[in-house]
Design an enzyme around this catalytic site. Structure first.
Site, PDB file in Angstrom:
ATOM      1  N   ASP A   1       0.862  -1.181   0.000  1.00  0.00           N
ATOM      2  CA  ASP A   1       0.000   0.000   0.000  1.00  0.00           C
ATOM      3  C   ASP A   1       0.900   1.233   0.000  1.00  0.00           C
ATOM      4  O   ASP A   1       2.012   1.189   0.535  1.00  0.00           O
ATOM      5  CB  ASP A   1      -0.925   0.020   1.220  1.00  0.00           C
TER       6      ASP A   1
ATOM      7  N   CYS B   1     -20.485  -1.764  -2.110  1.00  0.00           N
ATOM      8  CA  CYS B   1     -20.604  -2.542  -3.347  1.00  0.00           C
ATOM      9  C   CYS B   1     -21.894  -2.290  -4.124  1.00  0.00           C
ATOM     10  O   CYS B   1     -21.851  -1.853  -5.272  1.00  0.00           O
ATOM     11  CB  CYS B   1     -20.487  -4.033  -3.028  1.00  0.00           C
TER      12      CYS B   1
ATOM     13  N   THR C   1     -12.147   0.965  -6.706  1.00  0.00           N
ATOM     14  CA  THR C   1     -12.773   1.332  -7.988  1.00  0.00           C
ATOM     15  C   THR C   1     -14.064   2.101  -7.692  1.00  0.00           C
ATOM     16  O   THR C   1     -15.159   1.610  -7.962  1.00  0.00           O
ATOM     17  CB  THR C   1     -13.077   0.090  -8.844  1.00  0.00           C
TER      18      THR C   1
END
Length: 449
Positions: free
Chosen positions: A30, A263, A86
């Site tokens: 990361d 989601c 995303t």
């Protein structure tokens, strides 16, 4: 196997820790120095039941490592999972693939031997093709394959979902990638987990199709709940009758304030936009998105109606800020929309959540919302109390104590946690979703018999 996971957020961290627990050597990467420093000390930055212990165990056993050095992690890896965010792109709702392509370019420069690069992030159809082009352009001599392996992790049950999945979906374009990923998931053979190999584009679509279908299922039962109220029927019995049909199943048939989270909202929008661009619009998905957006505001109207149509200068207690229990995730939580709508009508809000307070405080200032220390603090001097998230701690509240601390005994149960008889015997005015008082009383008496 030697595995690198690029991105140490929710998906990357859970996947990396579970793969390490299978016996693989895993390095999670990361670019957030503070996050990596914390993880090196086994301090997990998110709440997920059992994850802190899993991370600590595998660090101690030498199988799980954390670093900001992407090149070092990738150069030694046989498999590289891309697990970056995303989010929905501002303006058009498409998935923002900026982080995916940036990771692909960095990975390209670090590859040494044959490597399988796997999209673990939720990405639109064709993303794997573009990732392949990006890597090939950045490193023409690299030996690699690009695969798709979408995740199906439920927040609050992610470790169990990873270790005991319904299925594993893998999209590949060559036998070498198939063989490598077969070895990655070989530890699950004992559980006889179905591994579905398909083409890359198909695997990418499976993820979006799954989430869109579940979102439609939630929206369908929510609309039926409204119909039940008009027709004097009981949504819980309707859901039971539906769920007992093996073709339908009982999951995601619980009426409530609408879906949220990281989601369903973004994935349904991204799928709808993809379909529109392909000139094959998905009208059911588009309707699902619109209905869910409207439902959140309608839940606030239910609270206002329970307060005789006026909440200005009234105090409303709210139980639950996260979009579901057993997580600290408040992204797209119905609670936030409900709170904002109540505040727009002049209400004062006192809120409590076992894990979501810190995240909520970043969006809701203390001037807007009082963050309570427990459910009874949230209910103090309240004109109504609203259950928005069905945390276990809210399932057996001391109703007598609640009645004593509240200004007005009004309970708005947006998750149908309680029943009419129980609440009204405690002296409350009870408002729930899709359940008539008569049907609830009959069901209660039958259960007692």
């Amino acid at each position: 196997m030697r595995i690198a996971v690029v991105g140490s957020g929710y998906v990357g961290l859970v996947s990396g820790a579970c793969l390490a627990d299978f016996g693989h050597t895993v390095v999670c990467v990361d670019n957030d120095n503070e996050k990596i420093e914390a993880l090196l000390q086994a301090r997990v930055p998110i709440f997920e039941p059992g994850l802190d212990e899993l991370v600590a165990t595998n660090i101690r056993e030498g199988r799980l490592h954390f670093t900001t050095d992407l090149a070092g992690a990738v150069s030694n890896a046989e498999v590289v999972f891309i697990a970056v965010g995303t989010p929905s792109r501002h303006g058009d709702g498409h998935a923002d693939l900026t982080y995916v392509y940036a990771a692909a370019r960095e990975i390209a420069g670090a590859i040494k031997d044959f490597t399988v690069i796997v999209d673990k992030s939720t990405v639109p159809v064709g993303t794997g093709d573009e990732v392949e082009r990006v890597i090939r352009k950045a490193n023409p001599v690299a030996r690699f394959s690009v695969a798709s392996n979408p995740e199906f992790l439920r927040e609050g049950a992610a470790i169990a979902d990873f270790k005991h999945p319904d299925r594993i979906v893998v999209g590949v374009e060559d036998d070498m990638a198939k063989e490598v990923l077969t070895n990655v998931y070989r530890p699950l053979n004992l559980n006889r987990v179905p591994i579905m190999f398909t083409r890359r584009r198909t695997a990418e679509l499976v993820k979006y199709a799954s989430n869109a279908f579940l979102a439609m299922k939630i929206t369908f039962i929510n609309e039926l709940a409204d119909l039940c109220e008009s027709l004097d029927a009981d949504i819980q019995d309707v859901a039971l009758g539906l769920g007992l049909d093996n073709r339908i199943g009982p999951k995601f048939l619980h009426a409530g304030p609408g879906y949220g989270g990281s989601c369903f909202p973004k994935d349904t929008i991204a799928l709808a936009r993809t379909a529109q661009d392909a000139a094959t619009p998905l009208r059911l998905v588009e309707s699902t998105i619109a209905i869910n957006d409207q439902r959140r505001r309608s839940m606030a109207r239910r609270v206002i109606a329970a307060c005789d149509g006026v909440v200005r200068d009234k105090t409303i207690g709210v139980l639950g800020l996260t979009f579901k229990p057993n997580t600290d995730d408040i992204r797209e939580s119905p609670a936030l929309s409900i709170i904002q709508a109540l505040k727009d009508r002049g209400a004062k809000v006192r809120a409590y959540d076992p894990k979501g307070r810190e995240a909520a405080a970043e969006l809701l200032s203390s001037d807007d919302v009082y963050f309570a220390s427990d459910p009874y603090d949230a209910a103090a001097d309240a004109d109504a109390l609203v259950i928005v998230t069905e945390w276990d701690v809210f399932r057996a509240l001391d109703l007598r104590r609640l009645r004593e601390v509240m200004k007005s005994p009004v309970l708005v149960d947006l998750r149908n946690v309680y029943g009419y008889t129980q609440i009204e015997q405690a002296g409350f005015s009870y408002h729930c979703i899709g359940r008539p008082r008569q049907a609830s009383s009959v069901a209660t008496s039958q259960a007692a018999e």
